[in-house]
Enzyme design. Sequence first.
Site, PDB file in Angstrom:
ATOM      1  N   ARG A   1      40.938  14.739   5.397  1.00 10.66           N
ATOM      2  CA  ARG A   1      41.250  15.638   6.508  1.00 10.66           C
ATOM      3  C   ARG A   1      40.445  15.261   7.742  1.00 10.66           C
ATOM      4  NH1 ARG A   1      39.664  20.670   6.462  1.00 10.66           N
ATOM      5  NH2 ARG A   1      41.244  21.393   7.919  1.00 10.66           N
TER       6      ARG A   1
ATOM      7  N   ARG B   1      32.285  26.190   6.159  1.00 11.66           N
ATOM      8  CA  ARG B   1      30.949  25.888   5.636  1.00 11.66           C
ATOM      9  C   ARG B   1      30.301  27.204   5.222  1.00 11.66           C
ATOM     10  NH1 ARG B   1      33.019  21.776   5.837  1.00 11.66           N
ATOM     11  NH2 ARG B   1      32.318  19.786   6.704  1.00 11.66           N
TER      12      ARG B   1
ATOM     13  N   LYS C   1      31.960  18.546  -4.104  1.00 11.75           N
ATOM     14  CA  LYS C   1      33.362  18.151  -3.996  1.00 11.75           C
ATOM     15  C   LYS C   1      33.745  17.155  -5.079  1.00 11.75           C
ATOM     16  CE  LYS C   1      36.754  16.505  -0.606  1.00 11.75           C
ATOM     17  NZ  LYS C   1      36.979  16.202   0.828  1.00 11.75           N
TER      18      LYS C   1
END
Length: 337
Positions: free
Chosen positions: A132, A331, A197
């Site tokens: 992204r 975040r 992630k």
Amino acid sequence: MSQKVVTSNPMASLRPLLELLADGQQHSGESLGAALGISRAAVWKQLQKLEQLGLSVESEKGRGYRLPGGLDLLAADQIRAFMSRSGQALLGTLQVLDQVDSTNARVLAQMDAGEGHGLVMLAEQQTAGRGRRGRQWVSPFAGGITLSIGWEFQGGVQILEGLSLAVGVALARALERFGVPDVRLKWPNDVWCRGRKLAGVLLELSGDLTDRCGVVVGVGLNVGLAEGAGRDIDQPWIDLESVRPGVARNHLAAAMLEELLTLLSTYPNAGFAAYRDAWKGLDQFAGRQVTVHSGPRQWVGASRGVDESGALLLEIDGELQRFHGGEVSLRSGEAGE
């Protein structure tokens, strides 16, 4: 849908050598040459080319060559064999490449040419993989699952609302088949595990956004990144091998494709409503203070899940505000996230 399995490799001449070295054992130059039907000098040249893939071949005088740890190579026939008949029926063309610039870019080009519906492309390595907001997706050779799927829809882009979130749910379900622990989702399109992630999703559109349109679903999932391979990743990451070792990549790819193809084939009727509760149950930041950034602006509030379209709900000063995808990033406002 007609089915076709294609193994297309820009570096196809190296595939036989890779398959021989994939077991991680010692192989003499003489035995490699005999198996490949080439001279020992030609074997040496091919071994040198493996460095272009980021692979480190160990050599020991008198014993030969080996790839430490071996390789779990992708194979189109194995992937399809692991899929159910219903999953196979949704496949168009299945391509497995050794090295490519970007699977998303290649499938998107096919979609623009009107030929990409049902096309699935996997690659051992991308040289120009994208995430992204223009970020690079790091993909060491045979270190993950990198795939793209092309799919056409009737009815315009509005029927694709929430699709990136639903893809996250599909990936979580695929990982659940292998007992992967602590899988969570981060809005709008990341799969997390133990606060880091594990996988990312990139959706790209093609065609007439008001009528017949196409979408390319790109997925990158870390399976086993070699030491130092993740030094260019700009956020905390984790790979599957560190939490659930031993999952075969072909089996995992098959499970991912089954879930994703089923999702794409049913989404026009089911929509995000069929996935919203599941997504909320996996929400990494549910009820926590977060900061949402969009360009120079930012908002701080409590995460309250997503609405029926997949928009993020943020409670700010007692009022709910909605944030959609695009340039919006999330975040956690808490330390260590």
